[in-house]
Motif scaffolding. Structure first.
Motif, PDB file in Angstrom:
ATOM      1  N   ILE A  62       0.860  -1.291   0.182  1.00 41.69           N
ATOM      2  CA  ILE A  62       0.197  -0.352   0.288  1.00 41.69           C
ATOM      3  C   ILE A  62       0.773   1.254  -0.511  1.00 41.69           C
ATOM      4  O   ILE A  62       1.722   1.369   0.913  1.00 41.69           O
ATOM      5  CB  ILE A  62      -0.917   0.173   1.597  1.00 41.69           C
ATOM      6  CG1 ILE A  62      -1.975  -0.861   1.021  1.00 41.69           C
ATOM      7  CG2 ILE A  62      -1.668   1.268   1.713  1.00 41.69           C
ATOM      8  CD1 ILE A  62      -3.401  -1.582   1.750  1.00 41.69           C
ATOM      9  N   ALA A  85      -2.500  -2.179   7.935  1.00 45.19           N
ATOM     10  CA  ALA A  85      -1.886  -2.119   6.788  1.00 45.19           C
ATOM     11  C   ALA A  85      -1.391  -4.132   7.185  1.00 45.19           C
ATOM     12  O   ALA A  85      -1.413  -4.855   6.368  1.00 45.19           O
ATOM     13  CB  ALA A  85      -0.907  -2.255   6.135  1.00 45.19           C
ATOM     14  N   CYS A  90      -0.243  -6.855   3.966  1.00 49.68           N
ATOM     15  CA  CYS A  90       0.392  -5.950   3.172  1.00 49.68           C
ATOM     16  C   CYS A  90       1.083  -5.039   3.834  1.00 49.68           C
ATOM     17  O   CYS A  90       2.144  -4.459   5.343  1.00 49.68           O
ATOM     18  CB  CYS A  90      -0.435  -4.294   2.967  1.00 49.68           C
ATOM     19  SG  CYS A  90      -2.112  -5.128   1.748  1.00 49.68           S
ATOM     20  N   LEU A  92       3.810  -1.365   3.624  1.00 46.37           N
ATOM     21  CA  LEU A  92       3.963  -0.129   3.728  1.00 46.37           C
ATOM     22  C   LEU A  92       4.757   0.928   2.519  1.00 46.37           C
ATOM     23  O   LEU A  92       5.936   0.331   3.115  1.00 46.37           O
ATOM     24  CB  LEU A  92       3.102   0.996   4.974  1.00 46.37           C
ATOM     25  CG  LEU A  92       3.886   1.898   4.745  1.00 46.37           C
ATOM     26  CD1 LEU A  92       1.744   2.105   3.725  1.00 46.37           C
ATOM     27  CD2 LEU A  92       3.764   3.158   5.847  1.00 46.37           C
ATOM     28  N   VAL A 116       1.012  -1.427  -6.718  1.00 47.10           N
ATOM     29  CA  VAL A 116      -0.032  -1.093  -5.167  1.00 47.10           C
ATOM     30  C   VAL A 116      -0.882  -1.353  -5.984  1.00 47.10           C
ATOM     31  O   VAL A 116      -2.159  -0.939  -6.643  1.00 47.10           O
ATOM     32  CB  VAL A 116       0.824  -0.420  -4.946  1.00 47.10           C
ATOM     33  CG1 VAL A 116       2.382   0.643  -4.750  1.00 47.10           C
ATOM     34  CG2 VAL A 116       0.153   1.456  -5.443  1.00 47.10           C
ATOM     35  N   ASP A 117      -1.234  -2.373  -4.197  1.00 44.99           N
ATOM     36  CA  ASP A 117      -2.802  -2.814  -4.341  1.00 44.99           C
ATOM     37  C   ASP A 117      -3.635  -1.072  -4.248  1.00 44.99           C
ATOM     38  O   ASP A 117      -4.780  -1.590  -4.649  1.00 44.99           O
ATOM     39  CB  ASP A 117      -2.510  -3.126  -2.846  1.00 44.99           C
ATOM     40  CG  ASP A 117      -2.686  -4.477  -3.235  1.00 44.99           C
ATOM     41  OD1 ASP A 117      -2.451  -5.120  -4.352  1.00 44.99           O
ATOM     42  OD2 ASP A 117      -2.443  -5.724  -2.507  1.00 44.99           O
ATOM     43  N   GLY A 118      -3.086   0.279  -4.114  1.00 41.22           N
ATOM     44  CA  GLY A 118      -3.875   0.990  -3.327  1.00 41.22           C
ATOM     45  C   GLY A 118      -2.950   2.057  -2.449  1.00 41.22           C
ATOM     46  O   GLY A 118      -1.959   1.905  -2.979  1.00 41.22           O
ATOM     47  N   ASN A 136      -5.973   2.445 -10.218  1.00 45.75           N
ATOM     48  CA  ASN A 136      -5.323   1.563  -8.343  1.00 45.75           C
ATOM     49  C   ASN A 136      -6.818   2.334  -7.745  1.00 45.75           C
ATOM     50  O   ASN A 136      -6.696   3.393  -8.172  1.00 45.75           O
ATOM     51  CB  ASN A 136      -4.340   1.979  -7.915  1.00 45.75           C
ATOM     52  CG  ASN A 136      -2.486   1.845  -8.474  1.00 45.75           C
ATOM     53  OD1 ASN A 136      -3.097   2.731  -9.851  1.00 45.75           O
ATOM     54  ND2 ASN A 136      -2.229   0.921  -7.782  1.00 45.75           N
ATOM     55  N   VAL A 296      -7.016   2.608   5.066  1.00 43.72           N
ATOM     56  CA  VAL A 296      -6.016   1.268   4.685  1.00 43.72           C
ATOM     57  C   VAL A 296      -7.744   0.006   4.334  1.00 43.72           C
ATOM     58  O   VAL A 296      -8.017  -0.532   2.983  1.00 43.72           O
ATOM     59  CB  VAL A 296      -5.752   0.426   6.102  1.00 43.72           C
ATOM     60  CG1 VAL A 296      -5.122  -0.848   5.491  1.00 43.72           C
ATOM     61  CG2 VAL A 296      -4.469   1.283   6.246  1.00 43.72           C
ATOM     62  N   ILE A 299      -8.992   0.816   0.995  1.00 48.15           N
ATOM     63  CA  ILE A 299      -8.488   0.818  -0.306  1.00 48.15           C
ATOM     64  C   ILE A 299      -8.528  -1.360  -0.265  1.00 48.15           C
ATOM     65  O   ILE A 299      -9.083  -1.649  -1.432  1.00 48.15           O
ATOM     66  CB  ILE A 299      -6.957   0.321   0.314  1.00 48.15           C
ATOM     67  CG1 ILE A 299      -6.786   1.490  -0.011  1.00 48.15           C
ATOM     68  CG2 ILE A 299      -5.797  -0.197  -0.645  1.00 48.15           C
ATOM     69  CD1 ILE A 299      -6.353   2.541  -1.241  1.00 48.15           C
ATOM     70  N   ARG A 300      -8.646  -1.886   0.967  1.00 46.87           N
ATOM     71  CA  ARG A 300      -9.143  -3.288   0.716  1.00 46.87           C
ATOM     72  C   ARG A 300     -10.804  -3.844   0.128  1.00 46.87           C
ATOM     73  O   ARG A 300     -10.874  -4.315  -0.526  1.00 46.87           O
ATOM     74  CB  ARG A 300      -9.220  -3.878   2.136  1.00 46.87           C
ATOM     75  CG  ARG A 300      -7.912  -3.847   2.517  1.00 46.87           C
ATOM     76  CD  ARG A 300      -6.787  -4.138   1.828  1.00 46.87           C
ATOM     77  NE  ARG A 300      -6.982  -6.037   1.403  1.00 46.87           N
ATOM     78  CZ  ARG A 300      -5.728  -7.347   0.964  1.00 46.87           C
ATOM     79  NH1 ARG A 300      -4.859  -6.741   0.907  1.00 46.87           N
ATOM     80  NH2 ARG A 300      -6.758  -7.909   0.567  1.00 46.87           N
TER      81      ARG A 300
END
Lengths: 324, 324
Positions: A62, A85, A90, A92, A116-118, A136, A296, A299-300
């Motif tokens: 992330i 995270a 995850c 950082l 990156v996931d987000g 993203n 966080v 994002i998930r």
């Protein structure tokens, strides 16, 4: 340990095909893809983390972009983001933009390349268009952009409570020190609400904006020195951060002003430093840790296609210490 | 945009071979490898960043493990590391260990899987063996392990100067508050040097250790309350961080002790907060930004096979403010 050759053999395809599935490149039928996945599972094939990222299209990274991690507010926010995270497995990626639009843009580009996931955007020098081009998942801190979820404290109520407290304590000549209002941030609402409340109460006030640079200490000194030079009879100050409040406190001491006897001070954030100061700084508390956790989670939820709230506004709290 | 197929065709090899080169898997002759590299260059083949990492065996990631990023010392150190890593085109993976050996070990494992270019270890709960098993370039902050380069301030001289200053100002009953001495850290030398200097000068002193947890505010309060309860006539305190010094200042205010009239206080670090406090905190300055830069350079030098110093000890500086 099984190799890519074992996977190919088990799936009844060529190594090239396995590689294509891994690299997500070229045409692969859904049936073949599933065969390859199944073979990998059956063989407990363990590509390294980087290869796995390609496979899953997840990097377990992330990205967090802040103006400057050494600013206590962003350090405490990053602390919470890292903590939550980690709960999701995850890591950082931390970026300081130093409020430089080029660096911000370059960092966003880097993060895309790293898949990156987000991205959690806590720095806001870019134009709205720069955000729209991102694919993203993204979350902003203290900035509202259509179509992108944000986390923020209830800035409006914060500004209002600060003004009401100072007025209730008998202050009649107020100063407000805020960030640069040209930055499109929800924090600006603190200022508008403070000014409106003072105006409605018929109390005199003046507003001073800092430079674009979030963290220029000499700038804080300059602004506060000027304030007291032009308005030596100011009896209440609302600062948009506890750091600025600490600088006001320092100047009061220098100028022989009693706090809270001659002048009362209210900060914003409630970073830990606010309680370390002597006297302890009265402040408007934002729930920094919860805001980090929600960022966080947002994002998930975007990654997992779950529903989420666009506007995540957290209630503030007045923390009275010794400066009021 | 050219594809892996174009590269294979140009290099006169199969896609599998290109994939093997990319994944660094299976036997590939040096000649073939060079052919593939050349074809990639000629075609300006751009695998994504993750694929490129595999290719170069570099991730352009530097891992930083700290006990807690919200501690101002580590926030300022991380700021410097991020800044200098960026100059080298590297991003920063930030990890908080919260001094939990399991989390520290797990993070190190994660970093290996992510193939970070190097790890800067600022948290030290692990045993020396855990470090030895790492193959990545590594740099420690404030810990000396044979065969691993470290950065640290001149802790010995720092402790000595703090003691000398307090004694020169007339203090005759000293207290020292330090971190937990069971942690194998170079910072412990501050304590030994302080105690030795006081002893040599024939000045009474007492030393109080904090808990393992770097950042437990209630612990600071408890220790300081006990100190003043048992030794109300303490007239000089040397704290191992500016944060602890700020807590001592807060307690002096609470107990009606004048600073520096009744009691003098010296901190360590010179985080920005030391100058924000009122009165400004006298402290032993470590050059945090330079230490961060050197840590990054030590990673790069190890990667590039350049020579480097094992012991990187930075001179401290006494910064006199208002608490002495």
């Amino acid at each position: 340990m099984s190799t890519i050759n074992d996977v190919a053999e088990r799936a009844g395809v060529s190594v090239t095909t396995v590689s294509r599935v891994l690299n997500n490149r070229g045409y692969i039928s859904e049936k073949t893809r599933q065969n390859v996945y199944r073979a990998m599972q059956e063989l407990q094939y363990q590509p390294n983390e980087i290869a796995r990222s390609l496979l899953r299209k997840q990097s377990n990274l992330i990205g967090l972009i802040v103006p400057e991690i050494s600013h206590p507010f962003f350090a405490e926010f990053a602390n919470a983001v890292e903590f939550h995270a980690y709960q999701y497995g995850c890591k950082l990626l931390l970026c300081n933009s130093h409020r430089d639009p080029d660096k911000e843009r370059e960092y966003i580009e880097m993060m895309r390349r790293h898949r990156v996931d987000g991205i959690i955007m806590g720095s806001h020098t870019l134009e709205i268009e720069d955000y729209r081009n991102l694919n993203n998942p993204i979350v902003t801190l203290d900035r509202r952009i259509d179509g992108i979820p944000f986390v923020a404290s209830d800035n409006e109520r914060g500004g209002e409570r600060a003004a009401r407290l100072l007025i209730a304590k008998g202050c009649r000549k107020l100063a407000h020190i805020c960030g640069n209002l040209r930055l499109d941030m929800l924090a600006n609402r603190r200022t508008y609400a403070f000014e409106r409340t003072a105006q409605e109460s018929g109390v005199w006030f003046t507003t001073l904006q800092t430079d674009m640079n979030v963290f220029d200490q000499s700038e804080y000194d300059r602004i506060i020195a000027e304030l007291f030079e032009h308005h030596p009879d100011i009896d209440g100050v609302f600062a948009t951060s506890d750091i600025i409040a600490a600088f006001v406190l320092k100047w009061c001491r220098k100028l022989g002003k009693q706090v809270p006897g001659d002048i009362r001070i209210v900060g914003y954030d409630d970073v830990r430093m606010a309680s370390w100061a002597s006297p302890g700084i009265t402040t408007i508390r934002q729930p920094i840790a919860e805001m980090g956790r929600t960022a966080v989670e947002l994002i998930r939820k975007q990654m997992d296609g779950e529903p989420y709230e666009m506007e995540n506004v957290f209630p503030i709290e007045l923390v009275e210490r010794e400066t009021t």
